[in-house]
Scaffold this active site. Structure first.
Site, PDB file in Angstrom:
ATOM      1  N   CYS A   1       0.968  -1.184   0.058  1.00  0.00           N
ATOM      2  CA  CYS A   1       0.118  -0.064   0.019  1.00  0.00           C
ATOM      3  C   CYS A   1       1.111   1.108  -0.044  1.00  0.00           C
ATOM      4  CB  CYS A   1      -0.900   0.125   1.451  1.00  0.00           C
ATOM      5  SG  CYS A   1      -1.831   1.697   1.447  1.00  0.00           S
TER       6      CYS A   1
ATOM      7  N   CYS B   1      -0.170   3.167  -6.459  1.00  0.00           N
ATOM      8  CA  CYS B   1      -1.435   2.828  -5.795  1.00  0.00           C
ATOM      9  C   CYS B   1      -1.486   1.234  -6.056  1.00  0.00           C
ATOM     10  CB  CYS B   1      -2.587   3.686  -5.881  1.00  0.00           C
ATOM     11  SG  CYS B   1      -3.954   2.573  -5.190  1.00  0.00           S
TER      12      CYS B   1
END
Lengths: 240, 240
Positions: free
Chosen positions: A82, A194
């Protein structure tokens, strides 16, 4: 082989994607050829973007707790699939005594390895990652020129990321528009900053090369764990 | 929601498949709607089949150790996406104080729910699972009639499972032959009693209904953790 710790769940589908890459990249004949992996899909960690861009709960304590669960469970290193969570990288690394990989640093280095200094690099990322300048700093330090989408395009990217978290898959018009905008402004490469984005972008048909943070992190985690990466997969990826 | 513990790595690709189903089945709008999951891909557990059918190392102690890692890490229940590991079910359940789901029991109950007593049920499984009669016992207890592949066909099934563990995907002639043999002998349904098999069998094109242990276990784990299952996915699966 060390046990690879995965601090995941941000989101869970991105963590599945990361875990699948760890398994696929290994040139394994049998189960025991794979490294052990302790993966914590810590879905209750407060949303990173909502904290970084608005008044959401600070996720730091939960990120640290999850990292400690991995260390106590025997992980020899930690990967965090992440990017936004990397805004809290220092606090996470401080919470444990095992190495924590820095996906953003690794991705920036990977871009620099393939492109010359001065190349314009488009950043597709969640708005928290963008606001904190996580990629800008690292890309600039590597001699590259970071370019963010314009404000409207960035709103579209964030909406697309929320949609992926809610189960959307396949090409998303908002992502295509943001990529087109970056390409029009002359980027030579785009970083997927992302881990939801690889679930909705067909990297093989992109008009500029793409560096995918999830892939870079998977390779680095396997390398640090002492695992040989499957050359066939390497060749297949290079063909993209 | 409880944290779902996954005692996996047997093999790692089957564990990816199981984790992916846990994520896909949840009707989630955001990361926090998903249950936490602590997944241990404990790849160094000695091979179950080699112990059950030959002179391989006993995996019991490693299975118990891995279950304890999950309990200590905060898991509220344990799912084991490996049928052969269920030959050691009692020892694993004894090692922890949290519930351990019994995939074989769950699959047998699922077959009985959809088919009347006396139905012949074909078992596709690794040779250790077959030799130990794990499915035979449970299916008979549910009033069903278990049928194993013949010796040659079973050797083919086991070779196919080793090939999947080594990275093979897609239709495997040996599995098709074993299914054809079972269908010729009159089975009304086939149980996939090995978590590698869903990776190489197209369930939508099967000539008889298939009950997939991995899917049954994923639903049971989510239910026990207190999670609502996505109805859309339920409908899609029913259409298979």
């Amino acid at each position: 082989m060390d046990t690879i710790g995965v601090l995941g769940g941000m989101g869970p589908a991105a963590t599945v994607d990361f875990f699948a890459r760890l398994v696929t990249l290994v040139g394994a004949e049998r189960d025991q050829d794979h490294p052990p992996c302790l993966l914590y899909s810590a879905t209750q960690i407060p949303d990173r973007t909502r904290h970084l861009t608005a008044d959401g709960i600070d996720p730091t304590a939960e990120l640290q707790r999850a990292a400690r669960v991995l260390e106590q469970g025997g992980a020899g290193l930690i990967a965090i699939p992440c990017n936004s969570a990397h805004a809290f990288y220092g606090a996470i690394a401080d919470a444990v005594s095992i190495p924590v990989l820095d996906m953003i640093e690794l991705a920036a280095v990977q871009v620099r390895r393939s492109f010359e200094a001065g190349t314009s690099v488009g950043i597709l990322a969640a708005s928290g990652t963008i606001k904190m300048g996580l990629y800008d700093q690292r890309l600039q330090a590597a001699g590259l020129v970071p370019l963010r989408p314009g404000e409207n395009a960035q709103s579209g990217v964030m909406e697309a990321i929320w949609a992926i978290k809610a189960g959307s898959r396949g090409p998303d018009r908002r992502l295509i528009l943001a990529i087109d905008e970056l390409v029009d402004r002359g980027v030579g490469v785009i970083v997927l900053g992302c881990t939801e984005l690889p679930l909705a972008i067909d990297q093989s048909s992109a008009v500029v090369p793409i560096v995918d943070g999830t892939a870079v992190l998977a390779r680095a985690a396997l390398e640090l764990a002492g695992v040989t990466i499957n050359d066939h997969e390497q060749a297949r990826e290079a063909g993209h």
